[in-house]
Write a protein that holds these residues in place. Structure first.
Motif, mmCIF file in Angstrom:
data_model
loop_
_atom_site.group_PDB
_atom_site.id
_atom_site.type_symbol
_atom_site.label_atom_id
_atom_site.label_comp_id
_atom_site.label_asym_id
_atom_site.label_seq_id
_atom_site.Cartn_x
_atom_site.Cartn_y
_atom_site.Cartn_z
ATOM 1 N N ARG A 21 0.855 -1.191 0.000
ATOM 2 C CA ARG A 21 0.000 0.000 0.000
ATOM 3 C C ARG A 21 0.892 1.244 0.000
ATOM 4 O O ARG A 21 1.760 1.380 -0.838
ATOM 5 C CB ARG A 21 -1.004 -0.048 1.152
ATOM 6 C CG ARG A 21 -2.018 -1.209 1.005
ATOM 7 C CD ARG A 21 -2.847 -1.108 -0.281
ATOM 8 N NE ARG A 21 -3.658 -2.283 -0.526
ATOM 9 C CZ ARG A 21 -4.958 -2.385 -0.261
ATOM 10 N NH1 ARG A 21 -5.597 -1.358 0.259
ATOM 11 N NH2 ARG A 21 -5.608 -3.496 -0.545
ATOM 12 N N SER A 22 0.725 2.152 0.925
ATOM 13 C CA SER A 22 1.431 3.432 0.784
ATOM 14 C C SER A 22 2.893 3.399 1.193
ATOM 15 O O SER A 22 3.583 4.412 1.039
ATOM 16 C CB SER A 22 0.694 4.521 1.546
ATOM 17 O OG SER A 22 -0.501 4.856 0.862
ATOM 18 N N SER A 26 0.486 3.049 -4.327
ATOM 19 C CA SER A 26 -0.025 2.019 -3.416
ATOM 20 C C SER A 26 0.024 0.603 -3.964
ATOM 21 O O SER A 26 -0.444 -0.317 -3.302
ATOM 22 C CB SER A 26 -1.483 2.341 -3.053
ATOM 23 O OG SER A 26 -2.271 2.490 -4.225
ATOM 24 N N TYR A 51 -11.616 4.305 0.902
ATOM 25 C CA TYR A 51 -11.186 4.092 -0.479
ATOM 26 C C TYR A 51 -12.271 3.418 -1.321
ATOM 27 O O TYR A 51 -12.126 3.294 -2.540
ATOM 28 C CB TYR A 51 -9.875 3.309 -0.516
ATOM 29 C CG TYR A 51 -8.707 4.160 -0.051
ATOM 30 C CD1 TYR A 51 -8.081 5.029 -0.935
ATOM 31 C CD2 TYR A 51 -8.269 4.132 1.264
ATOM 32 C CE1 TYR A 51 -7.042 5.847 -0.523
ATOM 33 C CE2 TYR A 51 -7.234 4.937 1.698
ATOM 34 C CZ TYR A 51 -6.615 5.791 0.797
ATOM 35 O OH TYR A 51 -5.585 6.611 1.225
ATOM 36 N N PHE A 67 -9.879 3.429 10.587
ATOM 37 C CA PHE A 67 -8.468 3.784 10.734
ATOM 38 C C PHE A 67 -7.975 3.708 12.178
ATOM 39 O O PHE A 67 -6.868 3.213 12.419
ATOM 40 C CB PHE A 67 -8.214 5.178 10.146
ATOM 41 C CG PHE A 67 -6.763 5.471 9.921
ATOM 42 C CD1 PHE A 67 -5.997 4.674 9.091
ATOM 43 C CD2 PHE A 67 -6.159 6.543 10.565
ATOM 44 C CE1 PHE A 67 -4.640 4.941 8.887
ATOM 45 C CE2 PHE A 67 -4.814 6.814 10.369
ATOM 46 C CZ PHE A 67 -4.050 6.023 9.527
ATOM 47 N N GLN A 71 -7.097 0.167 12.805
ATOM 48 C CA GLN A 71 -5.854 -0.181 12.114
ATOM 49 C C GLN A 71 -4.648 0.252 12.939
ATOM 50 O O GLN A 71 -3.689 -0.515 13.125
ATOM 51 C CB GLN A 71 -5.800 0.487 10.747
ATOM 52 C CG GLN A 71 -6.825 -0.002 9.743
ATOM 53 C CD GLN A 71 -6.603 0.600 8.371
ATOM 54 O OE1 GLN A 71 -5.477 0.922 7.992
ATOM 55 N NE2 GLN A 71 -7.676 0.764 7.605
ATOM 56 N N TYR A 123 -7.516 -3.824 6.102
ATOM 57 C CA TYR A 123 -7.929 -2.787 5.160
ATOM 58 C C TYR A 123 -9.361 -2.302 5.392
ATOM 59 O O TYR A 123 -9.675 -1.134 5.155
ATOM 60 C CB TYR A 123 -7.828 -3.314 3.727
ATOM 61 C CG TYR A 123 -6.558 -4.056 3.418
ATOM 62 C CD1 TYR A 123 -5.357 -3.377 3.219
ATOM 63 C CD2 TYR A 123 -6.558 -5.444 3.314
ATOM 64 C CE1 TYR A 123 -4.194 -4.071 2.927
ATOM 65 C CE2 TYR A 123 -5.396 -6.146 3.021
ATOM 66 C CZ TYR A 123 -4.217 -5.452 2.836
ATOM 67 O OH TYR A 123 -3.064 -6.141 2.553
ATOM 68 N N TYR A 128 -1.636 1.641 4.337
ATOM 69 C CA TYR A 128 -3.016 1.348 4.731
ATOM 70 C C TYR A 128 -3.166 -0.133 5.086
ATOM 71 O O TYR A 128 -2.575 -1.010 4.460
ATOM 72 C CB TYR A 128 -3.936 1.709 3.571
ATOM 73 C CG TYR A 128 -5.410 1.746 3.881
ATOM 74 C CD1 TYR A 128 -5.948 2.755 4.659
ATOM 75 C CD2 TYR A 128 -6.266 0.788 3.357
ATOM 76 C CE1 TYR A 128 -7.315 2.805 4.922
ATOM 77 C CE2 TYR A 128 -7.626 0.827 3.601
ATOM 78 C CZ TYR A 128 -8.147 1.834 4.394
ATOM 79 O OH TYR A 128 -9.492 1.880 4.651
#
Length: 319
Positions: free
Chosen positions: A51-52, A203, A117, A299, A302, A295, A273
């Motif tokens: 991802r990022s 990503s 997303y 957040f 996470q 995912y 992410y």
């Protein structure tokens, strides 16, 4: 694991003093750039979405391409690299955006990746759905003067990755393989394409945990590996120089996060992410990688889960 704090942990790889200190793999549900893969039993050969964290790798690649004269210099107005967008150039603030502002995510343009997303209003998703990724990014409304405010933006990385591929005359993954991955002994890699067929630079990179740790070790050794200077040491220095506050207690360099530890020494991070992390702690001669599959979690959840893993790692090394 039963408390839920470590839910959907996929892999942990820790290197200390240049040697493997711990390598563990688990079973959990996973995705490939949003496409469900079902339940996966991970092992040392399993590729995983960064991802990022992909953004931090693109930052390295830009520096390597810059040293070869294949991409615009840092003080170049970005619009100079896109003459087809001449209609945007009369806007003085927009024309003041330089390549360095892309690397530090300080373009000053409107961008919102706080939305899920799955939401088409999320700026990265809207970029992917647009007819022209790069026009979409560069035509966003101006919010602040370039260089004055940090705004998380996958659009910046999309442009940087495109410039590297265009300047090198090969797809981004091919450039990464020849300049970075193969010199490090990284044999397996994928870069998921975006909707326009080009690599999803922000990503889409997929690597094994051990291979991402090799890149962390490269950062620790200032761009050198086994006596070979793979990334210029001055680019590592430039990348890890704090440019702008990102969020509380964390600065941003050129596509890397920089967090001060309690003793004042820096930790360098690539953050992705779903719970992906590459962390380099020079004062401890420590590199570690975390892969998770959270995912679809809010957040804060996470963060809670990845922090739980990080706390265990730091506790194990007395940090």
């Amino acid at each position: 694991m039963h408390s839920g704090e470590l839910a959907n942990l996929h892999a942990v790889f820790i290197a200390r003093h240049g040697k493997v200190a711990l390598e563990r793999y688990y079973t959990g549900t996973d995705e490939r750039w949003g496409t469900p893969l079902g339940t996966v039993t991970f092992d040392a050969d399993t590729l995983h979405d960064l991802r990022s964290v992909s953004k931090s790798i693109v930052g390295l690649l830009y520096g390597m391409a810059l040293a070869e004269g294949k991409v615009p210099a840092l003080d170049t107005p970005v619009l100079d690299a896109f003459p087809a967008y001449a209609d945007l150039a009369p806007d003085r603030q927009r024309r003041a955006i330089h390549i360095a502002h892309l690397l530090s995510m300080t373009m000053g343009l409107s961008w919102n990746e706080d939305l899920p997303y799955s939401d088409p209003r999320n700026s990265e998703i809207a970029m992917e759905n647009s007819a022209d990724r790069y026009r979409y990014v560069l035509s966003r409304p101006v919010e602040s003067a370039p260089g004055t405010a940090w705004r998380y933006s996958g659009g910046t990385t999309a442009i940087l990755g495109h410039l590297v591929a265009r300047g090198a005359g090969v797809p981004l993954l091919d450039f990464a393989r020849s300049r970075l991955f193969e010199p490090l002994g990284i044999e397996q890699a994928e870069w998921t394409p975006g909707f326009n067929g080009e690599a999803a630079a922000a990503s889409g990179l997929r690597l094994r945990a051990s291979d991402l740790a090799r890149i962390g070790q490269l950062i620790l050794e200032r761009g050198s590996s086994q006596g070979n200077q793979i990334v210029q040491a001055d680019w590592i220095t430039a990348s890890l120089t704090p440019r702008i506050p990102a969020f509380e207690g964390v600065q941003y360099g050129y596509h890397w996060y920089l967090a001060p530890r309690r003793d004042g020494s820096p930790a360098v991070m690539g953050i992705g992410y779903g719970g992906q992390r590459l962390v380099v702690v020079p004062s401890l001669d420590l590199v570690y990688v975390i892969f998770m599959g959270n995912y679809q979690q809010p957040f804060p959840v996470q963060l809670q889960r990845v922090f739980a893993v990080q706390n265990l790692i730091h506790g194990s090394v007395g940090a």
